[in-house]
Design a protein around this motif. Structure first.
Motif, PDB file in Angstrom:
ATOM      1  N   PHE A  22      -5.129   0.726  -8.526  1.00 48.38           N
ATOM      2  CA  PHE A  22      -6.260   1.570  -8.178  1.00 48.38           C
ATOM      3  C   PHE A  22      -5.920   2.552  -7.061  1.00 48.38           C
ATOM      4  CE2 PHE A  22      -6.701  -2.219  -5.486  1.00 48.38           C
ATOM      5  CZ  PHE A  22      -6.969  -1.672  -4.228  1.00 48.38           C
ATOM      6  N   ALA A  23      -6.773   3.580  -6.948  1.00 55.48           N
ATOM      7  CA  ALA A  23      -6.651   4.591  -5.897  1.00 55.48           C
ATOM      8  C   ALA A  23      -7.971   4.705  -5.153  1.00 55.48           C
ATOM      9  CB  ALA A  23      -6.268   5.938  -6.494  1.00 55.48           C
ATOM     10  N   LEU A  24      -7.887   4.842  -3.817  1.00 61.85           N
ATOM     11  CA  LEU A  24      -9.045   5.079  -2.973  1.00 61.85           C
ATOM     12  C   LEU A  24      -8.921   6.450  -2.316  1.00 61.85           C
ATOM     13  CD1 LEU A  24      -9.184   1.672  -1.012  1.00 61.85           C
ATOM     14  CD2 LEU A  24     -10.148   2.186  -3.266  1.00 61.85           C
ATOM     15  N   ASP A  25     -10.055   7.038  -1.988  1.00 64.55           N
ATOM     16  CA  ASP A  25     -10.068   8.229  -1.145  1.00 64.55           C
ATOM     17  C   ASP A  25      -9.763   7.774   0.285  1.00 64.55           C
ATOM     18  OD1 ASP A  25     -11.333  10.148   0.809  1.00 64.55           O
ATOM     19  OD2 ASP A  25     -11.710  11.272  -1.043  1.00 64.55           O
ATOM     20  N   SER A  26      -8.733   8.350   0.913  1.00 68.48           N
ATOM     21  CA  SER A  26      -8.294   7.838   2.211  1.00 68.48           C
ATOM     22  C   SER A  26      -9.286   8.106   3.335  1.00 68.48           C
ATOM     23  CB  SER A  26      -6.932   8.432   2.579  1.00 68.48           C
ATOM     24  OG  SER A  26      -7.022   9.825   2.766  1.00 68.48           O
ATOM     25  N   ILE A  27     -10.198   9.058   3.153  1.00 71.62           N
ATOM     26  CA  ILE A  27     -11.190   9.342   4.183  1.00 71.62           C
ATOM     27  C   ILE A  27     -12.383   8.401   4.085  1.00 71.62           C
ATOM     28  CG2 ILE A  27     -12.768  11.081   5.123  1.00 71.62           C
ATOM     29  CD1 ILE A  27      -9.817  11.627   5.670  1.00 71.62           C
TER      30      ILE A  27
ATOM     31  N   VAL B 166       0.837  -1.191   0.000  1.00 67.19           N
ATOM     32  CA  VAL B 166       0.000   0.000   0.000  1.00 67.19           C
ATOM     33  C   VAL B 166       0.878   1.250   0.000  1.00 67.19           C
ATOM     34  CG1 VAL B 166      -1.962   1.137   1.112  1.00 67.19           C
ATOM     35  CG2 VAL B 166      -1.624  -1.322   1.421  1.00 67.19           C
ATOM     36  N   LEU B 167       0.379   2.296  -0.679  1.00 65.27           N
ATOM     37  CA  LEU B 167       0.986   3.628  -0.684  1.00 65.27           C
ATOM     38  C   LEU B 167      -0.097   4.634  -0.325  1.00 65.27           C
ATOM     39  CD1 LEU B 167       3.145   5.840  -1.617  1.00 65.27           C
ATOM     40  CD2 LEU B 167       2.043   5.644  -3.870  1.00 65.27           C
ATOM     41  N   SER B 168       0.192   5.556   0.581  1.00 65.74           N
ATOM     42  CA  SER B 168      -0.730   6.659   0.862  1.00 65.74           C
ATOM     43  C   SER B 168      -0.041   7.976   0.528  1.00 65.74           C
ATOM     44  CB  SER B 168      -1.177   6.654   2.324  1.00 65.74           C
ATOM     45  OG  SER B 168      -0.075   6.777   3.209  1.00 65.74           O
ATOM     46  N   THR B 169      -0.845   9.045   0.378  1.00 64.96           N
ATOM     47  CA  THR B 169      -0.295  10.341   0.003  1.00 64.96           C
ATOM     48  C   THR B 169      -0.823  11.434   0.924  1.00 64.96           C
ATOM     49  OG1 THR B 169      -2.024  11.090  -1.535  1.00 64.96           O
ATOM     50  CG2 THR B 169      -0.367   9.554  -2.398  1.00 64.96           C
TER      51      THR B 169
END
Length: 590
Positions: free
Chosen positions: A530-535, A512-515
């Protein structure tokens, strides 16, 4: 001047110092930073514009096999270890090849755990890599020339049993499955460099056989446990960056006291199905069991530089799943271990599963962060277990502060095999396997790639037949026709409560990578990046690929332009289609 010479000249200009410096927006170490948080500070790619991502470049490695490496990016150059321990250096903004190192593997040394490598370390003008044939290499970062090459096991691969001999007695479903696997020693983890030392550990020492389908795209058939004196003990060690000389070594199984206290429960209170009296009575029969004790070092260590402490996880005891020939707690296997990073001396350990009989390795790399506990800020170390819990410890004392809510379904855990077979989950697959997590301290969340894949834990009693003696063994088989899926979970760093979960069709393996802008990136075995909205955990972008995305993604900048990159190579063990590319994405130019 040829194109290759021009690229090499340009590369020499990039590598102008002995030690690489990070701008804070590169990816200089395995976990992105020393805390292994895998959290990008770059702010160009946001939830609002992530839909404008386009493929920026693609590099064909020419090696199609399970691909698990984290690329390293320093000074505009990307260094990637390929399956079978080849290495490439690429221009990070275009993917142009600068140099390639081709590894000559020791042919008569079996790969215990497949060809995958999880990355390199770059420091002091060198590229360091551990190999599947248990060597540690240093390459010149400018040219790829080998500077030194040491055998970390000095030829000692442990006691092996011929797989074909034992396999001839196993239930192979009428020959539909093939027997593979053996004790050995290799290196899968990416090294870490600290204070002039390169630090790495060995894997493959927990003896076990696999039953595999001959179909190269089929997942693992079964893991087999057989009692006996097989395998060896693992270690973590530090070597001089200039010469390869060993500075210290920590054995993951002690030669004195490996039996422990014969505990009846895990330290967090789960009662184990152990006959302690019987184990104590048998202990004298197995005085040398520690010599074959297992405890692979799967995960790249995290280093607390302020306090000089190194953290890593250890694998299952040997023999795997079969505890009768190894009475006791089997220290320090299936544990999170803390060492003095300068001496290798033990600071503390936390054994998640004493006398492990389920393959609950501590496989996912540890991560460092600050948590709030009883109203106080506490420096913590966390680890996503194959058990399905995220464990959070005081990183100085080792005290368990809390474990999270379960991030995957749990059923029949810590039960013994039966002739009919017990269905349990998570099993030997996990939980969270080797996949690294990501931590967003600002939003107070850790993001975990999880696996739901039930397994059948079965006891086999084969009668003597012809010249084959009676044999008792256990197997743990993934249930192919049952429900299986992946869960990407957000867990609160202070409470351990689940914030959200995002379900995907297949088990998640890769990382996993977060920004900083509020995005979470990961990949699927079916090929989606894919990308998810972290909230909210809602999917906001995806790109489909022709092979599984089963490696950890990274983010970096070159000339103030942000890129995302990941290896697209699938995973044989999980049956995900294999490939041979490294891909990078950036925002579309308007």
């Amino acid at each position: 001047m040829t194109l290759h010479q021009a690229l090499a000249a340009a590369f020499s200009l990039l590598v102008c110092t002995a030690t690489f410096a990070s701008s804070g927006k590169e990816w200089p170490v395995f976990g992105g930073n020393w805390d292994h948080q895998r959290h990008s500070q770059s702010t160009q790619i946001t939830p609002g514009n992530v839909g404008q991502l386009d493929l920026a470049w693609e590099f064909d490695t020419g090696v199609s096999s399970s691909f698990q490496a984290t690329p390293i990016v320093v000074n505009g150059v990307m260094f990637v270890s390929l399956p079978f321990n080849h290495v490439v250096a690429l221009k990070a903004d275009t993917g142009k090849l600068l140099w390639r190192y081709t590894h000559n593997r020791i042919k008569d040394r079996p790969m215990c755990c497949g060809p995958a490598n999880r990355g390199v370390a770059v420091s002091d003008g060198k590229v360091f890599m551990g190999t599947v044939d248990s060597r540690l290499l240093a390459l010149d970062a400018r040219t790829g020339q080998k500077l030194w090459d040491i055998d970390v096991t000095k030829g000692e691969q442990g006691v092996q049993e011929d797989a074909a001999t034992l396999g001839s007695q196993l239930d192979t479903q009428g020959g539909k499955l093939e027997v593979s696997g053996a004790s050995g020693a290799g290196i899968n983890m990416a090294p870490m460099v600290f204070d002039g030392k390169v630090i790495v550990g060995i894997t493959g020492v927990g003896y076990g056989l696999h039953l595999d389908s001959p179909d190269p795209d089929a997942p693992l058939g079964a893991v087999v446990g057989i009692a006996g004196n097989y395998g060896r003990r693992g270690f973590m060690a530090a070597y001089d960056v200039n010469t390869g000389a060993m500075a210290w070594k920590f054995d993951t199984v002690p030669d004195q006291g490996w039996e422990g206290e014969f505990t009846k429960a895990t330290l967090d209170g789960v009662v184990l199905p152990r006959n302690i009296e019987e184990e104590k009575a048998k202990a004298a029969q197995y005085p040398d069991a520690w010599k074959f004790g297992g405890g692979s070092a799967w995960s790249t260590p995290a280093i607390d530089r302020d306090n000089g402490i190194l953290y890593f996880g250890t694998g299952n005891p040997s023999p795997q799943m079969e505890g009768s020939s190894r009475p006791g707690d089997n220290l320090y296997t299936a544990s999170l271990v803390a060492l003095d990073v300068r001496t290798g001396k033990l600071k503390w350990f936390y054994q998640q599963v004493p006398h492990d009989m389920w393959g609950y390795d501590v496989a996912s790399p540890p991560v460092l962060f600050t948590t709030r506990h009883e109203g106080q800020a506490v420096k913590a170390v966390g680890q996503a277990g194959k058990t399905g819990w995220f464990y959070v410890h005081n990183r100085i004392t080792g005290e368990l502060l809390f474990k999270s809510e379960a991030f995957v379904p749990q059923h029949n855990m810590f039960t013994l095999p039966t002739e009919q077979g017990n269905v349990i989950y998570p099993g030997v697959i996990g939980g969270s396997n080797w996949s690294p997590v990501s931590v967003d301290e600002q939003r107070r969340m850790v993001f975990i790639a999880g696996i739901h894949w039930p397994v059948k834990y079965q006891l086999h009693e084969l009668k003597a037949k012809g010249n084959k003696p009676a044999l008792r063994y256990s197997s743990m088989s993934p249930i192919e026709d049952g429900e299986k899926y992946g869960l990407l979970s957000a867990i609160h760093l202070d409470t351990g409560k689940l914030v959200w979960q995002h379900k995907v069709n297949a088990p998640l393996i890769g990382g996993v990578l977060s920004t900083q802008t509020g995005l979470v990136f990961s990949g699927e075995g079916s090929g989606e990046f894919f990308a998810l909205d972290s909230i909210t955990g809602k999917r906001v972008w995806q790109h489909n690929n022709s092979a599984g995305v089963n490696a950890p993604p990274i983010a970096y900048e070159v000339d103030e332009k942000q890129f995302l990159a990941v290896a697209v190579g699938g995973n044989k063990l999980f049956g995900f289609k294999q490939g041979q590319t490294i891909k990078a994405w950036a925002l579309r130019v308007k």
